[in-house]
Design a protein around this motif. Structure first.
Motif, short mmCIF file in Angstrom:
data_model
loop_
_atom_site.label_atom_id
_atom_site.label_comp_id
_atom_site.label_asym_id
_atom_site.label_seq_id
_atom_site.Cartn_x
_atom_site.Cartn_y
_atom_site.Cartn_z
N VAL A 104 -3.93 2.67 -4.63
CA VAL A 104 -4.11 3.09 -6.03
C VAL A 104 -4.79 4.46 -6.07
CG1 VAL A 104 -5.23 2.56 -8.23
CG2 VAL A 104 -4.22 0.72 -6.86
N ILE A 105 -5.85 4.62 -5.32
CA ILE A 105 -6.62 5.86 -5.34
C ILE A 105 -5.77 7.05 -4.85
CG2 ILE A 105 -8.58 7.07 -4.28
CD1 ILE A 105 -10.03 4.34 -4.24
N SER A 106 -5.07 6.86 -3.77
CA SER A 106 -4.33 7.98 -3.17
C SER A 106 -3.18 8.46 -4.04
CB SER A 106 -3.85 7.62 -1.78
OG SER A 106 -2.93 6.57 -1.81
N ALA A 107 -2.75 7.66 -5.00
CA ALA A 107 -1.67 8.06 -5.91
C ALA A 107 -2.17 8.86 -7.11
CB ALA A 107 -0.91 6.81 -6.39
N GLN A 108 -3.48 9.05 -7.23
CA GLN A 108 -4.05 9.69 -8.41
C GLN A 108 -4.18 11.20 -8.24
OE1 GLN A 108 -4.32 7.63 -11.02
NE2 GLN A 108 -3.62 6.15 -9.48
N PRO A 109 -3.97 11.95 -9.34
CA PRO A 109 -4.24 13.39 -9.29
C PRO A 109 -5.72 13.61 -8.98
CG PRO A 109 -3.10 12.79 -11.33
CD PRO A 109 -3.47 11.51 -10.64
N GLY A 110 -5.98 14.60 -8.18
CA GLY A 110 -7.36 14.91 -7.82
C GLY A 110 -7.84 14.25 -6.55
N ASP A 140 -6.97 -3.20 -11.66
CA ASP A 140 -7.68 -4.49 -11.58
C ASP A 140 -7.33 -5.38 -12.77
OD1 ASP A 140 -8.85 -3.64 -9.23
OD2 ASP A 140 -10.86 -3.40 -10.08
N ARG A 141 -7.31 -4.80 -13.96
CA ARG A 141 -6.96 -5.59 -15.17
C ARG A 141 -5.53 -6.12 -15.06
NH1 ARG A 141 -10.23 -2.04 -17.69
NH2 ARG A 141 -8.61 -0.51 -18.12
N ALA A 142 -4.62 -5.26 -14.66
CA ALA A 142 -3.21 -5.66 -14.55
C ALA A 142 -3.00 -6.75 -13.51
CB ALA A 142 -2.34 -4.44 -14.23
N GLN A 143 -3.79 -6.73 -12.44
CA GLN A 143 -3.66 -7.70 -11.36
C GLN A 143 -4.58 -8.91 -11.54
OE1 GLN A 143 -1.32 -7.38 -8.90
NE2 GLN A 143 -0.68 -5.63 -10.13
N GLY A 144 -5.44 -8.87 -12.56
CA GLY A 144 -6.39 -9.97 -12.77
C GLY A 144 -7.50 -9.98 -11.73
N ILE A 145 -7.88 -8.82 -11.25
CA ILE A 145 -8.91 -8.72 -10.21
C ILE A 145 -10.27 -8.49 -10.83
CG2 ILE A 145 -9.73 -7.31 -8.27
CD1 ILE A 145 -6.75 -6.66 -7.70
N ASP A 146 -11.23 -9.28 -10.42
CA ASP A 146 -12.64 -9.07 -10.77
C ASP A 146 -13.31 -8.56 -9.49
OD1 ASP A 146 -15.41 -9.27 -11.18
OD2 ASP A 146 -15.24 -11.14 -12.30
N ARG A 147 -13.37 -7.25 -9.36
CA ARG A 147 -13.83 -6.61 -8.12
C ARG A 147 -15.21 -7.10 -7.67
NH1 ARG A 147 -11.43 -2.48 -5.38
NH2 ARG A 147 -9.80 -2.61 -6.95
N PRO A 148 -16.22 -7.15 -8.55
CA PRO A 148 -17.52 -7.68 -8.10
C PRO A 148 -17.43 -9.13 -7.62
CG PRO A 148 -17.80 -6.45 -10.14
CD PRO A 148 -16.31 -6.59 -9.91
N GLU A 162 -9.74 -10.06 5.27
CA GLU A 162 -9.48 -10.09 3.84
C GLU A 162 -10.07 -8.86 3.15
OE1 GLU A 162 -9.82 -13.21 0.08
OE2 GLU A 162 -10.48 -13.84 2.07
N PHE A 163 -11.25 -8.44 3.60
CA PHE A 163 -11.88 -7.24 3.05
C PHE A 163 -10.99 -6.02 3.30
CE2 PHE A 163 -14.36 -3.44 4.19
CZ PHE A 163 -14.93 -3.15 2.96
N LEU A 164 -10.52 -5.85 4.53
CA LEU A 164 -9.68 -4.69 4.84
C LEU A 164 -8.36 -4.71 4.07
CD1 LEU A 164 -10.42 -4.25 8.63
CD2 LEU A 164 -11.21 -2.81 6.73
N ASP A 165 -7.78 -5.88 3.87
CA ASP A 165 -6.57 -5.98 3.04
C ASP A 165 -6.85 -5.49 1.62
OD1 ASP A 165 -5.16 -7.06 5.17
OD2 ASP A 165 -5.30 -9.13 4.44
N PHE A 166 -8.01 -5.88 1.09
CA PHE A 166 -8.41 -5.47 -0.26
C PHE A 166 -8.60 -3.95 -0.31
CE2 PHE A 166 -11.58 -5.22 -3.76
CZ PHE A 166 -10.80 -5.78 -4.76
N ILE A 167 -9.20 -3.39 0.72
CA ILE A 167 -9.41 -1.94 0.78
C ILE A 167 -8.08 -1.19 0.85
CG2 ILE A 167 -10.34 -0.07 2.24
CD1 ILE A 167 -12.46 -1.55 0.55
N VAL A 168 -7.13 -1.70 1.60
CA VAL A 168 -5.81 -1.07 1.69
C VAL A 168 -5.15 -1.03 0.31
CG1 VAL A 168 -3.45 -1.38 2.60
CG2 VAL A 168 -5.43 -1.57 4.13
N GLU A 169 -5.23 -2.12 -0.45
CA GLU A 169 -4.67 -2.14 -1.81
C GLU A 169 -5.36 -1.11 -2.70
OE1 GLU A 169 -4.72 -6.01 -3.63
OE2 GLU A 169 -4.00 -6.97 -1.80
#
Length: 108
Positions: free
Chosen positions: A32-38, A79-87, A21-28
């Motif tokens: 998001v990160i890899s699509a960002q400029p920079g 996270d907001r759009a998906q309703g994710i509370d990361r902590p 489950e952790f690795l699935d979360f990391i893939v998601e």
């Protein structure tokens, strides 16, 4: 002159039963990160048998300091759009986290 890259190093202590489950979360998150400029590149490492608290380490490279805040904001927006509370997700999986931004240090 190009700014020096920034490296984000995230260390995770993940219980065996939470690995999938952790690795699935990391893939998601990585999507998001890899699509960002920079964003430059990322590596995920898993510790093989041996001493240490953290059994997963993510190394992310960003083009420079100016890329960091927008990428963090993009993750927060996702996270907001998906309703994710990361902590809460990490706590629910029993994952302990240590994160920090680093720059290369020239030792001569």
């Amino acid at each position: 002159m190009n700014p020096a890259p920034v490296f984000r190093i995230n260390k995770f202590a993940v219980p065996t039963q939470s690995r999938g489950e952790f690795l699935d979360f990391i893939v998601e998150t990585q999507a998001v990160i890899s699509a960002q400029p920079g964003f430059v590149r990322a590596s995920m490492m898993e510790q093989y048998p041996g001493p240490g608290i953290f059994n997963f380490v993510a190394l992310l490279e960003f083009s420079g300091p100016e890329a960091v805040d927008p990428i963090i904001a993009a993750i927060a927006d996702y996270d907001r759009a998906q309703g994710i509370d990361r902590p809460a997700v990490m706590a629910g999986l029993g994952v302990k986290v240590d994160m920090g931004n680093y720059r290369a240090l020239e030792l001569t």
